[in-house]
Design a protein around this motif. Structure first.
Motif, short mmCIF file in Angstrom:
data_model
loop_
_atom_site.label_atom_id
_atom_site.label_comp_id
_atom_site.label_asym_id
_atom_site.label_seq_id
_atom_site.Cartn_x
_atom_site.Cartn_y
_atom_site.Cartn_z
N ALA A 1 0.83 -1.21 0.00
CA ALA A 1 0.00 0.00 0.00
C ALA A 1 0.86 1.25 0.00
N LEU A 2 1.95 1.26 0.80
CA LEU A 2 2.83 2.41 0.83
C LEU A 2 3.51 2.65 -0.51
N ALA B 1 2.30 1.79 -3.44
CA ALA B 1 1.29 2.30 -4.36
C ALA B 1 1.01 3.78 -4.13
N ILE B 2 0.90 4.17 -2.85
CA ILE B 2 0.65 5.58 -2.53
C ILE B 2 1.82 6.44 -2.98
N GLY B 3 3.04 5.94 -2.76
CA GLY B 3 4.22 6.68 -3.18
C GLY B 3 4.27 6.88 -4.68
N ILE C 1 1.66 6.93 -6.75
CA ILE C 1 0.62 7.89 -7.14
C ILE C 1 1.04 9.31 -6.82
N TYR C 2 1.61 9.52 -5.64
CA TYR C 2 2.03 10.87 -5.24
C TYR C 2 3.14 11.40 -6.15
N SER D 1 2.28 14.95 -7.69
CA SER D 1 2.86 16.08 -6.98
C SER D 1 3.78 16.95 -7.82
#
Length: 275
Positions: A21-22, A24-26, A28-29, A33
């Motif tokens: 999950a981390l 994947a979030i990284g 996407i960001y 960003s």
């Protein structure tokens, strides 16, 4: 399915899910960003450029009176030459420049409005200086005038708060010590709102507690409606009603009658010929 269930029951399975999950979030960001950061950086750079332009214009056209840091100036006797602009806000600066009062060309009791001179005949330059002063100490910003003001309410509010100085129809009038309330006929809605918000020169401040934004919009609507009304008799005569009309009728009418009477009686009659 049985293999997945067995894998899920292992002790390290929860850590693996959190790690995935981390990641994947990284990812996407990282994809979103940079664009956001770039837009923010661009906006900050543009704002800094506008403030730098505003400061340059201020130093060239305003600092000789108001000081290099807009702190105001005084003479040797400690009398104010030009007031401090820290905290006056963008609205006050925009009003003073767009009405031609600033840069000032006189030291009379009250600075009159005049034609806007270069470089402030460019709205972008006015905005730059106004935002620069805003950045020094805050204050009221340039307002957006609400539309659809109540003309009837505006008439009541104008007669209560404004007519004693500006005349019942906004024609202006004399005040004490050489000051005067200016004619409102050529003032824009934004300038009218700014004047009420900042209280320039002899005018009191009507903040949003004294007159709400809706009240200000109503007064502006009344002024605009009044100045668009035609003058049925031709000449406006100050648009003060029967007082000025009666005065003109008496002075001009009676004056012409008196002049005609004097002219007629001054003529010498011809001598009658002897028959």
């Amino acid at each position: 399915m049985t293999r997945f269930t067995a894998w899920r029951r292992r002790s390290w399975a929860g850590y693996a899910v959190v790690l995935a999950a981390l990641v994947a979030i990284g990812a996407i960001y990282a994809g979103v960003s940079p664009a956001t950061d770039q837009a923010q950086a661009t906006g900050t750079q543009a704002q800094a450029a506008d403030l730098a332009k505003g400061k340059e214009l201020f130093n060239q056209n305003c600092a000789s009176c108001h000081g290099l840091n807009a702190e105001g100036t005084k003479d040797a006797a400690d009398n104010t030459i030009a007031p401090s602009l820290i905290g006056v806000g963008a609205a006050a600066v925009h009003f003073q420049i767009t009405t031609g009062r600033m840069p000032a060309m006189t030291t009379a009791a009250q600075v009159p409005s005049k034609k806007v001179v270069a470089p402030f005949d460019d709205e972008a330059n006015v905005t730059a200086v106004a935002e620069y002063i805003q950045s020094l100490g805050g204050g009221p910003g340039v307002p957006a005038v609400p539309e659809g003001g109540d003309v009837a309410l505006g008439g009541k509010l104008f007669r209560t708060n404004c007519a004693q100085c500006h005349n019942f129809t906004g024609q202006g009038g004399a005040l004490t010590e050489g000051k005067f309330a200016p004619d409102l006929m050529d003032t824009t809605p934004v300038q009218l709102y700014e004047a009420m918000l900042t209280g320039p020169q002899a005018m009191p401040v009507f903040n949003d507690t004294t007159l709400t934004p809706e009240d200000k919009a109503a007064i502006i609507a009344f002024i605009e409606t009044t100045r668009e009304e035609p003058n049925p008799g031709g000449a406006g005569l100050g648009r003060m009603g029967p007082v000025s009309e009666g005065l003109v009728g008496w002075v001009v009418g009676i004056g012409l009658l008196v002049f005609a009477s004097i002219w007629i009686t001054a003529k010498k009659p011809k001598k009658l010929k002897k028959s």
